[in-house]
Write a protein that holds these residues in place. Structure first.
Motif, PDB file in Angstrom:
ATOM      1  N   PHE A  82       0.829  -1.196   0.000  1.00 18.73           N
ATOM      2  CA  PHE A  82       0.000   0.000   0.000  1.00 18.73           C
ATOM      3  C   PHE A  82       0.869   1.255   0.000  1.00 18.73           C
ATOM      4  O   PHE A  82       0.563   2.224  -0.703  1.00 18.73           O
ATOM      5  N   ASP A  83       1.957   1.254   0.760  1.00 17.29           N
ATOM      6  CA  ASP A  83       2.859   2.410   0.776  1.00 17.29           C
ATOM      7  C   ASP A  83       3.439   2.671  -0.614  1.00 17.29           C
ATOM      8  O   ASP A  83       3.591   3.826  -1.019  1.00 17.29           O
ATOM      9  N   LYS A 122      -0.047   3.214  -3.113  1.00 16.97           N
ATOM     10  CA  LYS A 122      -1.039   4.186  -2.612  1.00 16.97           C
ATOM     11  C   LYS A 122      -2.434   3.883  -3.158  1.00 16.97           C
ATOM     12  O   LYS A 122      -2.913   2.779  -3.021  1.00 16.97           O
ATOM     13  N   ASP A 123      -3.059   4.861  -3.759  1.00 15.33           N
ATOM     14  CA  ASP A 123      -4.437   4.712  -4.216  1.00 15.33           C
ATOM     15  C   ASP A 123      -4.584   3.811  -5.438  1.00 15.33           C
ATOM     16  O   ASP A 123      -5.712   3.496  -5.837  1.00 15.33           O
ATOM     17  N   ASP A 124      -3.482   3.388  -6.028  1.00 15.20           N
ATOM     18  CA  ASP A 124      -3.559   2.462  -7.155  1.00 15.20           C
ATOM     19  C   ASP A 124      -3.683   1.009  -6.686  1.00 15.20           C
ATOM     20  O   ASP A 124      -3.961   0.124  -7.489  1.00 15.20           O
ATOM     21  N   ARG A 140      -5.642  -1.839  -4.642  1.00 14.17           N
ATOM     22  CA  ARG A 140      -6.979  -2.112  -4.114  1.00 14.17           C
ATOM     23  C   ARG A 140      -6.826  -2.895  -2.816  1.00 14.17           C
ATOM     24  O   ARG A 140      -5.990  -3.786  -2.719  1.00 14.17           O
ATOM     25  N   TYR A 141      -7.611  -2.564  -1.831  1.00 11.05           N
ATOM     26  CA  TYR A 141      -7.537  -3.281  -0.565  1.00 11.05           C
ATOM     27  C   TYR A 141      -8.948  -3.615  -0.099  1.00 11.05           C
ATOM     28  O   TYR A 141      -9.908  -2.909  -0.366  1.00 11.05           O
ATOM     29  N   ALA A 165     -13.390  -3.667  -2.538  1.00  8.91           N
ATOM     30  CA  ALA A 165     -12.505  -3.926  -3.681  1.00  8.91           C
ATOM     31  C   ALA A 165     -13.137  -4.826  -4.731  1.00  8.91           C
ATOM     32  O   ALA A 165     -13.716  -5.868  -4.397  1.00  8.91           O
TER      33      ALA A 165
END
Length: 176
Positions: A22-23, A26-28, A30-31, A149
């Motif tokens: 995620f770091d 980022k927003d690319d 999916r979680y 997601a």
């Protein structure tokens, strides 16, 4: 070698912790929203996604996990139903025997004492003793939705104690 390392070595994707993914993306990235619990002996797993969409009928789940997994992860959209289990110890043992890295079920499992001993990543919402009724229904290799997601066949799923992150094959290739 730990069980977690064994499962990771069998996957087609090298394991990277979900927080690191995620770091990086980022927003690319999916979680999946929180709410899933670990039920298998493996808590960190990764692999290419195969999908099943079914409601209270585990026919397709049983069929797929009896085929060669090649380190893949089965994602089951059970619509979040808490009325019956979509996987128990016998189906999970078949997944282990056939080389699946993990199973993520938006629904329930059963036989949790036995699931906890299996070298398989298993995430689900809860446990319930009631089995599903097999009616030979369900869709395979379709886009599905988990809380938060969209999941597509061929996505690369990473799961650990912090949660579940999904990447496209292209994003996952950039990790190498």
């Amino acid at each position: 070698m730990t069980i977690d390392q064994t499962a990771t070595n069998q996957t087609s994707a090298t394991f990277t912790p979900t927080c690191d993914l995620f770091d990086r993306f980022k927003d690319d990235a999916r979680y999946v929203l929180p709410g899933f619990r670990d039920f298998g002996a493996v808590t960190r797993f990764a692999g290419a996604v195969v999908t099943v969409k079914c409601l209270e009928d585990n026919s397709r789940v049983k069929e797929l996990l009896a085929t060669p997994g090649a380190g893949r992860v089965l994602v089951v959209d059970g619509a979040g139903s808490l009325r019956c289990a979509l996987m128990g110890d016998m189906i999970a043992a078949s997944a282990v025997k056939n080389g699946w890295a993990g199973v993520v079920i938006w629904g329930c499992v059963r036989d949790v004492a036995e699931l906890a001993t299996l070298p398989l990543g298993i995430k689900a919402l809860a446990s319930i003793p009631r089995a599903s009724t097999r009616r030979d229904q369900g869709l395979v290799d379709v886009a599905v939705e988990l809380p938060g997601a969209a999941v597509r066949p061929g996505d690369i799923l990473f799961a650990d104690e912090d949660g579940i992150v999904l990447l496209t094959p292209e994003q996952a290739a950039a990790l190498k």
